[in-house]
Design an enzyme around this catalytic site. Structure first.
Site, mmCIF file in Angstrom:
data_model
loop_
_atom_site.group_PDB
_atom_site.id
_atom_site.type_symbol
_atom_site.label_atom_id
_atom_site.label_comp_id
_atom_site.label_asym_id
_atom_site.label_seq_id
_atom_site.Cartn_x
_atom_site.Cartn_y
_atom_site.Cartn_z
ATOM 1 N N LYS A 136 20.524 20.570 -31.484
ATOM 2 C CA LYS A 136 18.689 20.991 -31.540
ATOM 3 C C LYS A 136 19.057 21.079 -30.261
ATOM 4 C CE LYS A 136 14.690 20.989 -33.906
ATOM 5 N NZ LYS A 136 14.332 22.024 -34.305
ATOM 6 N N ASP A 176 11.185 26.094 -31.900
ATOM 7 C CA ASP A 176 10.464 24.968 -32.144
ATOM 8 C C ASP A 176 8.974 25.150 -31.558
ATOM 9 O OD1 ASP A 176 11.444 22.767 -34.182
ATOM 10 O OD2 ASP A 176 10.609 21.544 -32.866
HETATM 11 P P1 NDP Z 1 4.615 25.361 -33.396
HETATM 12 O O1 NDP Z 1 4.325 25.286 -31.799
HETATM 13 O O2 NDP Z 1 4.159 27.219 -33.820
HETATM 14 O O3 NDP Z 1 3.340 24.442 -33.988
HETATM 15 C C1 NDP Z 1 3.234 23.640 -34.276
HETATM 16 C C2 NDP Z 1 2.150 23.125 -34.112
HETATM 17 O O4 NDP Z 1 1.746 21.902 -34.668
HETATM 18 C C3 NDP Z 1 0.610 22.832 -33.663
HETATM 19 O O5 NDP Z 1 -0.452 23.728 -34.319
HETATM 20 C C4 NDP Z 1 0.033 21.955 -32.239
HETATM 21 O O6 NDP Z 1 -0.342 21.972 -32.202
HETATM 22 C C5 NDP Z 1 0.845 20.643 -33.956
HETATM 23 N N1 NDP Z 1 1.156 19.736 -33.765
HETATM 24 C C6 NDP Z 1 2.674 19.647 -32.075
HETATM 25 N N2 NDP Z 1 2.449 18.034 -32.444
HETATM 26 C C7 NDP Z 1 1.784 17.851 -32.942
HETATM 27 C C8 NDP Z 1 0.655 16.135 -33.219
HETATM 28 N N3 NDP Z 1 1.863 15.520 -32.318
HETATM 29 N N4 NDP Z 1 -0.169 15.841 -34.077
HETATM 30 C C9 NDP Z 1 -0.400 17.154 -34.058
HETATM 31 N N5 NDP Z 1 -0.444 18.365 -34.430
HETATM 32 C C10 NDP Z 1 0.844 18.421 -34.088
HETATM 33 O O7 NDP Z 1 5.574 24.784 -33.801
HETATM 34 P P2 NDP Z 1 6.237 25.194 -35.150
HETATM 35 O O8 NDP Z 1 5.120 25.820 -36.337
HETATM 36 O O9 NDP Z 1 7.197 26.186 -34.862
HETATM 37 O O10 NDP Z 1 6.980 24.489 -35.329
HETATM 38 C C11 NDP Z 1 6.252 22.824 -37.153
HETATM 39 C C12 NDP Z 1 7.445 22.381 -36.798
HETATM 40 O O11 NDP Z 1 7.877 22.720 -38.355
HETATM 41 C C13 NDP Z 1 8.124 21.401 -36.288
HETATM 42 O O12 NDP Z 1 8.442 19.607 -37.201
HETATM 43 C C14 NDP Z 1 9.301 22.731 -36.315
HETATM 44 O O13 NDP Z 1 10.179 21.177 -36.285
HETATM 45 C C15 NDP Z 1 9.223 22.391 -38.285
HETATM 46 N N6 NDP Z 1 10.961 23.624 -38.429
HETATM 47 C C16 NDP Z 1 9.848 24.502 -37.739
HETATM 48 C C17 NDP Z 1 10.363 25.917 -37.698
HETATM 49 C C18 NDP Z 1 10.489 27.141 -36.865
HETATM 50 O O14 NDP Z 1 11.123 27.887 -37.308
HETATM 51 N N7 NDP Z 1 9.847 27.774 -36.088
HETATM 52 C C19 NDP Z 1 12.485 25.523 -38.585
HETATM 53 C C20 NDP Z 1 12.001 24.419 -39.175
HETATM 54 C C21 NDP Z 1 11.255 23.712 -38.910
HETATM 55 P P3 NDP Z 1 -1.323 22.118 -30.780
HETATM 56 O O15 NDP Z 1 -1.658 23.767 -30.549
HETATM 57 O O16 NDP Z 1 -1.540 20.974 -30.155
HETATM 58 O O17 NDP Z 1 0.167 21.899 -30.044
#
Ligand code: NDP
Length: 455
Positions: A136, A176
């Site tokens: 990572k 991510d």
């Molecule tokens: P994105 O950046 O596309 O979206 C993240 C989302 O989470 C946004 O809505 C963001 O809000 C919100 N967010 C981030 N930090 C916080 C916080 N501290 N409190 C509340 N909301 C928060 O990321 P992903 O969708 O790709 O990833 C989301 C999760 O899924 C992570 O844990 C990631 O590690 C996991 N994941 C992702 C994969 C992938 O293929 N993308 C694969 C496996 C796991 P805002 O817009 O305000 O920042």
């Protein structure tokens, strides 16, 4: 996994010593402690009658990354000011394949968070049945509010150091939080320029330059496929269920989409400023609007209520909204023990984790004690990395599979992960998916490490 009282006492003492040592060696890294603890509390009792793993100190070796790379990332903002960020790549374990795992760009990124994510990734990748090790990386760079030019200059500078540590047979990063299609394009472009070769060293690429169909959808779709498998053990289905989703990024968007496709009703979505609750349900048209808001206009989820009505709850998380199924898809530790109790009290039957470690250790305890269906991240969200693995295969073969072919393989992989969890997590009439995923993911990596001798 039935063990005697004496073995349990021995395991408890071993776990305490193991965790004390881990905390001493990794001071100030609470997320990493939490992720290892969640795994160790299942693996240590499992090791009680597996002397060969214990004597080779496999758990200790698996909780120490192969290496950690940290570097300075300098770039110039639109006002010609020099900015300095820190970049990281944690190459955790390559026993069963080249390192594989995403890059996260978020202001909260630090070594503890990347080590927790890298550690989890090792188990997750093992569960997919594909030959992928775990890693990572990322940076404390915050893409929010930055212009395209600033994001591009940052990505190019980041890759100018990272490129020497990665490669199609060494380490294959992906996206991510904060690293979506735009950032992957900039990162891959710079990698290609520096190496002067076109290889599948990054996944999540655009479809025109080596990306795989369904990769964008894969984590969210996979998370709902896994939920459907869990419901199937109770002869139930997603159809007609009220669903609460957190987040509004990549994983949340496609979780919501698959829930809709399977006939469920999505009641909530969120971002870091709060959540929206739409009692009428976030239908296809509303979700398309959210996707445009988040992916193109880069706006705030609160804007939803101006457009479609419903309520915006500032600074809150959606777990108090009564639901049948819950999908935490935003970030780590977004669902604590109290939230878990509220969900269960309101009749929630299933939690499938789209985000990595969204539930605290207390919350996981509540879900397991109440015997609801709980799919931990390393199993439930493995669909994303699985399709990244399929992207690597397509790149190596220099061909592209159809949407149907990839989706079919994704579904098959999620079913296999579910079966592995059932095999290693069944306790009487209850399936402990946390134990199943931890033990199932551990065995394959541990056996490879044993085969290599002391490394
Ligand atoms: P994105 O950046 O596309 O979206 C993240 C989302 O989470 C946004 O809505 C963001 O809000 C919100 N967010 C981030 N930090 C916080 C916080 N501290 N409190 C509340 N909301 C928060 O990321 P992903 O969708 O790709 O990833 C989301 C999760 O899924 C992570 O844990 C990631 O590690 C996991 N994941 C992702 C994969 C992938 O293929 N993308 C694969 C496996 C796991 P805002 O817009 O305000 O920042």
């Amino acid at each position: 996994m039935a063990i005697s009282k004496a073995q349990q006492a021995s395991a408890d003492a071993y776990l305490e010593r193991f965790m004390a040592g881990l905390k001493r060696r990794n001071e100030g890294q609470p997320e990493f402690h939490q992720a290892v603890h969640e795994v160790a509390r299942d693996i240590v009792p499992f090791l009680e009658d597996k002397k060969v793993y214990k004597e080779a100190r496999i758990l200790q070796r698996m909780s120490e990354p192969d290496r950690v790379i940290m570097f300075r990332v300098c770039w110039t903002d639109d006002n010609n000011q020099v900015r300095v960020n820190r970049g990281y790549r944690v190459q955790f374990n390559n026993s069963i394949g080249a390192y594989k795992g995403g890059l996260r760009f978020h202001k909260s990124v630090n070594l503890s968070i990347l080590k927790f994510l890298g550690f989890e990734q090792v188990f997750k990748n093992s569960l997919t049945t594909l030959p992928m090790g775990g890693g990572k990386g990322g940076s404390d760079f915050n893409p929010q509010g930055k212009s395209n030019g600033e994001v591009m200059r940052f990505c190019q500078s980041f890759m100018s150091e990272l490129f020497r540590h990665i490669g199609p047979n060494t380490d294959v990063p992906a996206g991510d939080i904060g690293v979506g299609a735009r950032e992957i394009g900039y990162l891959f472009g710079q990698y290609k320029r520096l190496q002067n070769e076109f290889t599948g060293t990054i996944t999540g690429k655009g479809l025109g330059f080596g990306g795989s169909l369904i990769r964008t959808e894969a984590t969210g779709y996979g998370c709902v496929y896994f939920a459907r498998e869990m419901l199937g053990t109770r002869s139930d289905d997603v159809k007609g269920k009220n669903c609460v989703v957190s987040g509004s990024g990549n994983v949340a968007q496609y979780t919501a989409k698959k829930v809709q496709q399977l006939g469920g009703k999505v009641l909530t979505m969120s971002d870091s400023s709060g959540f929206i609750h739409d009692p009428d349900g976030i239908n296809e048209e509303k979700l398309a609007w959210v996707m445009d808001l988040k992916n193109n206009r880069r706006g705030r989820i609160s804007e939803y209520v101006d457009k479609f009505g419903g309520e915006f709850h500032e600074g809150k998380r959606p777990w108090s909204v009564p639901c049948d199924l819950a999908f935490p898809c935003a970030t780590q530790n977004e669902l604590d023990g109290d939230d878990a109790k509220v969900l269960v009290a309101n009749g929630c039957q299933l939690v499938s984790e789209g985000a990595n470690m969204p539930s605290t250790l207390d919350a996981v305890g509540v879900f397991i004690d109440s015997k609801i269906l709980f799919g931990p991240a390393k199993a439930a969200n493995a669909g994303g990395v699985a399709v990244s693995g399929l992207e690597q295969t397509q790149n190596a073969m220099r061909l592209s599979w159809s949407r149907e072919q990839v989706d079919e393989q994704l579904l098959e992989i999620m079913k296999n992960i579910h079966s592995t969890c059932v095999e290693h997590g069944t306790e009487g009439d209850f399936i402990n998916y946390v134990q199943g995923a931890n033990v199932g993911g551990f065995i394959k990596v541990a056996d490879a490490m044993l085969a290599y001798g002391v490394l």
